[in-house]
Write a protein that holds these residues in place. Structure first.
Motif, PDB file in Angstrom:
ATOM      1  N   THR A 108       0.863  -1.217  -0.001  1.00 23.44           N
ATOM      2  CA  THR A 108      -0.133   0.013   0.110  1.00 23.44           C
ATOM      3  C   THR A 108       0.675   1.313   0.027  1.00 23.44           C
ATOM      4  OG1 THR A 108      -1.840  -1.202   1.037  1.00 23.44           O
ATOM      5  CG2 THR A 108      -1.688   1.211   1.284  1.00 23.44           C
ATOM      6  N   THR A 109       0.575   2.220  -0.835  1.00 14.72           N
ATOM      7  CA  THR A 109       1.409   3.360  -0.871  1.00 14.72           C
ATOM      8  C   THR A 109       0.602   4.481  -0.403  1.00 14.72           C
ATOM      9  OG1 THR A 109       2.266   2.713  -3.012  1.00 14.72           O
ATOM     10  CG2 THR A 109       2.404   5.157  -2.332  1.00 14.72           C
ATOM     11  N   ILE A 110       1.312   5.258   0.711  1.00 13.52           N
ATOM     12  CA  ILE A 110       0.642   6.622   1.360  1.00 13.52           C
ATOM     13  C   ILE A 110       1.541   7.815   1.078  1.00 13.52           C
ATOM     14  CG2 ILE A 110      -0.105   7.412   3.771  1.00 13.52           C
ATOM     15  CD1 ILE A 110      -0.121   4.577   4.661  1.00 13.52           C
ATOM     16  N   ILE A 111       0.851   8.618   0.560  1.00 12.52           N
ATOM     17  CA  ILE A 111       1.707  10.098   0.429  1.00 12.52           C
ATOM     18  C   ILE A 111       1.621  10.860   2.011  1.00 12.52           C
ATOM     19  CG2 ILE A 111       1.869  12.230  -0.844  1.00 12.52           C
ATOM     20  CD1 ILE A 111       2.443   9.612  -2.397  1.00 12.52           C
ATOM     21  N   LEU A 112       2.437  11.034   2.405  1.00 13.54           N
ATOM     22  CA  LEU A 112       2.502  11.862   3.649  1.00 13.54           C
ATOM     23  C   LEU A 112       3.254  13.389   3.603  1.00 13.54           C
ATOM     24  CD1 LEU A 112       3.944   9.443   6.494  1.00 13.54           C
ATOM     25  CD2 LEU A 112       1.439  10.324   6.252  1.00 13.54           C
ATOM     26  N   ARG A 113       2.495  14.189   3.945  1.00 17.10           N
ATOM     27  CA  ARG A 113       3.206  15.567   3.929  1.00 17.10           C
ATOM     28  C   ARG A 113       3.787  15.801   5.577  1.00 17.10           C
ATOM     29  NH1 ARG A 113      -1.263  19.262   4.203  1.00 17.10           N
ATOM     30  NH2 ARG A 113      -1.150  19.616   6.711  1.00 17.10           N
ATOM     31  N   LEU A 114       5.315  15.845   5.221  1.00 15.25           N
ATOM     32  CA  LEU A 114       6.226  15.674   6.365  1.00 15.25           C
ATOM     33  C   LEU A 114       5.820  17.016   7.191  1.00 15.25           C
ATOM     34  CD1 LEU A 114       9.164  14.307   4.801  1.00 15.25           C
ATOM     35  CD2 LEU A 114       7.575  13.132   6.325  1.00 15.25           C
ATOM     36  N   GLU A 115       6.067  16.626   8.628  1.00 17.30           N
ATOM     37  CA  GLU A 115       5.752  17.956   9.563  1.00 17.30           C
ATOM     38  C   GLU A 115       7.217  18.030  10.391  1.00 17.30           C
ATOM     39  OE1 GLU A 115       2.374  17.373  11.877  1.00 17.30           O
ATOM     40  OE2 GLU A 115       0.858  17.691  10.186  1.00 17.30           O
TER      41      GLU A 115
END
Length: 485
Positions: A108-115
């Motif tokens: 599964t691929t997840i796009i995360l906006r890094l914080e």
């Protein structure tokens, strides 16, 4: 059509030339900005004095394009925080899910906006996105969910085949410079509840629609319908995908102006049918403008539901301009709307100029608008006095459709060859059958199924079954023509 004034055409060409030159030549943003300001001041001065220099506005927009090209992300030089992150093998980080998950059979691929990421006992802020691959994903993650966990870090690499797809640039355009891996999502800890914005509710609709399609249809047909209705092409099997592209109808999987235009058209016809019967509305505002205004939010929702890719964004902007022109009762010109849509997209996303979807979308529509009206009409299709007009009108529509298919295939062939290294002449034939099937049966029935899903799953299943009949014919067409050498 020739009498319509289109100054934006020349300004758009200048903008594109500036973006292209600025992207491939070493330029200093400060010098470009200073030159653009000086030329703008000179242009204003000459305009006030009543002098006209036609080349000066073109130079201004070329400089603006070159300046915009400096914002195109560089895959080799990520932001400082990402560079520091790439030096680590494993890191404890925090981020938010910004897009729907891509659930494949193996991962599964997840796009995360890094914080932020943890370094020692302190947290370091970081900007950018992370492409996270989860081997075993069992939780129902949603858009807007913030999470925290330890992730293995890897750089993004190309295959480096000559003329091959530039995967690093493709991800950099999405502000993704780094990849992450975890074995199972049990290693990821959710933080609080997901943010309940528009993306969150659209993700809920996608999830329910996806579950409905997968429960009602076989895998291949469910994957096709997910691509057409939700913009999710990753569920298609490799064999079926290859057959569709070999048959020249793989473009139907990409949400484009065809799909969005059909949604807007059906919504407009339904609203117009009822509004013409409301005398007060028809007399005061007119049924057509009100129907167009009511249909636009439906088309916009469909575009957002499918991810709003570049072709869908172009079609949405054009539809917005057309709706506005209809409401204010101004002359509507398709080419001017197209030019304005391209201008807005390139102003905010100059990297789109180099994307295959942008080039195919705009070249195809320009070719249709420019060439199709200028084709000669066969004498037998021209109306004759004292003759029933229904048959010639039907023949004329069929003639236009065949010509449109040939024009699109001819003018987009160089772009297809450059980006995909393949050309399928058989697509001129298969599109004559596949496009009407998808446009007038498969897509409308699928959309009706999703609309009736909250009301009755049985009724939604009826419409889906009806649309599946056309979808099976498309698959059969791809199998027969896609297997040709």
């Amino acid at each position: 059509m020739s009498a319509v004034h289109r100054p934006l055409f020349y300004l758009l060409i200048s903008l594109c030339c500036g973006i292209f030159a600025g992207h491939h030549l070493p330029v200093q943003p400060f010098l470009l900005a200073a030159s653009a300001i000086l030329l703008c001041a000179l242009l204003c001065f000459l305009t006030v004095r009543g002098q006209r220099l036609l080349l000066l506005p073109l130079a201004v927009f070329a400089l603006m394009g070159a300046l915009a090209s400096t914002t195109i992300p560089d895959p080799v030089q990520p932001p400082a925080g990402i560079q520091h992150l790439l030096q680590k093998k494993s890191v404890f980080l925090m981020g938010m899910i910004t897009r729907p998950l891509e659930r494949r059979l193996s991962s599964t691929t997840i796009i995360l906006r890094l914080e932020a990421f943890k370094e020692g006992e302190s947290w370091q802020t970081v900007s950018g996105n992370l492409l996270l691959t989860v081997r075993n994903c069992e939780k129902q993650w949603s858009v807007g969910q913030r999470l925290i966990g330890r992730v293995r870090i890897k750089p993004i690499r190309n295959f480096n085949n000559p003329g091959g797809f530039n995967y690093r640039q493709y991800l950099a355009d999405q502000r993704i410079w780094v990849r992450g891996y975890v074995r199972q999502d049990a290693e990821l800890v959710p933080m609080d509840k997901p943010e309940r914005g528009l993306s969150y509710f659209l993700d809920i609709i996608r999830t329910r629609s996806r579950v409905f399609l997968e429960a009602w249809l076989p895998p291949d047909l469910a994957g096709l319908y997910q691509a057409l209705l939700l913009g999710e092409r990753y569920r298609l099997s490799a064999d079926l995908r290859e057959q569709l592209y070999n048959a020249g109808i793989g473009h139907l999987l990409a949400i484009s102006g065809l799909h969005l235009g059909l949604v807007a058209g059906f919504a407009y016809l339904i609203f117009h049918f009822f509004l013409v019967r409301i005398v007060a509305v028809a007399r005061r505002w007119g049924a057509r403008p009100v129907a167009a205004l009511a249909a636009f939010p439906i088309a916009l929702t469909y575009g957002l539901l499918t991810g709003m890719g570049l072709p869908a964004l172009r079609a949405t902007l054009m539809l917005a301009f057309f709706t506005l022109a209809l409401v204010v009762q101004r002359e509507k010109d398709l080419l001017n709307s197209l030019l304005l849509a391209a201008f807005l997209i390139l102003s905010f996303h100059p990297e789109a100029l180099f994307a295959a979807s942008f080039q195919l979308s705009f070249i195809g529509v320009v070719a249709l608008v420019w060439v199709l009206p200028r084709l000669p009409v066969i004498s037998i299709l021209q109306p004759q006095d004292g003759q029933d007009q229904r048959l010639p009108r039907l023949g004329y529509r069929l003639y236009q459709f065949i010509c449109a298919s040939l024009i699109l295939s001819f003018f987009t062939a160089p772009v297809v060859l450059y980006h995909f290294h393949r050309l399928t002449p058989v697509g001129m034939i298969t599109n004559l059958f596949a496009v009407p099937l998808v446009g007038f049966l498969v897509l409308p029935a699928g959309l009706l199924a999703l609309c009736f899903l909250p009301i009755s799953a049985l009724l939604a299943g009826f419409f889906l079954t009806l649309g599946t009949l056309g979808l099976k014919l498309v698959v059969l067409l791809a199998a027969k023509f896609g297997s040709l050498p």
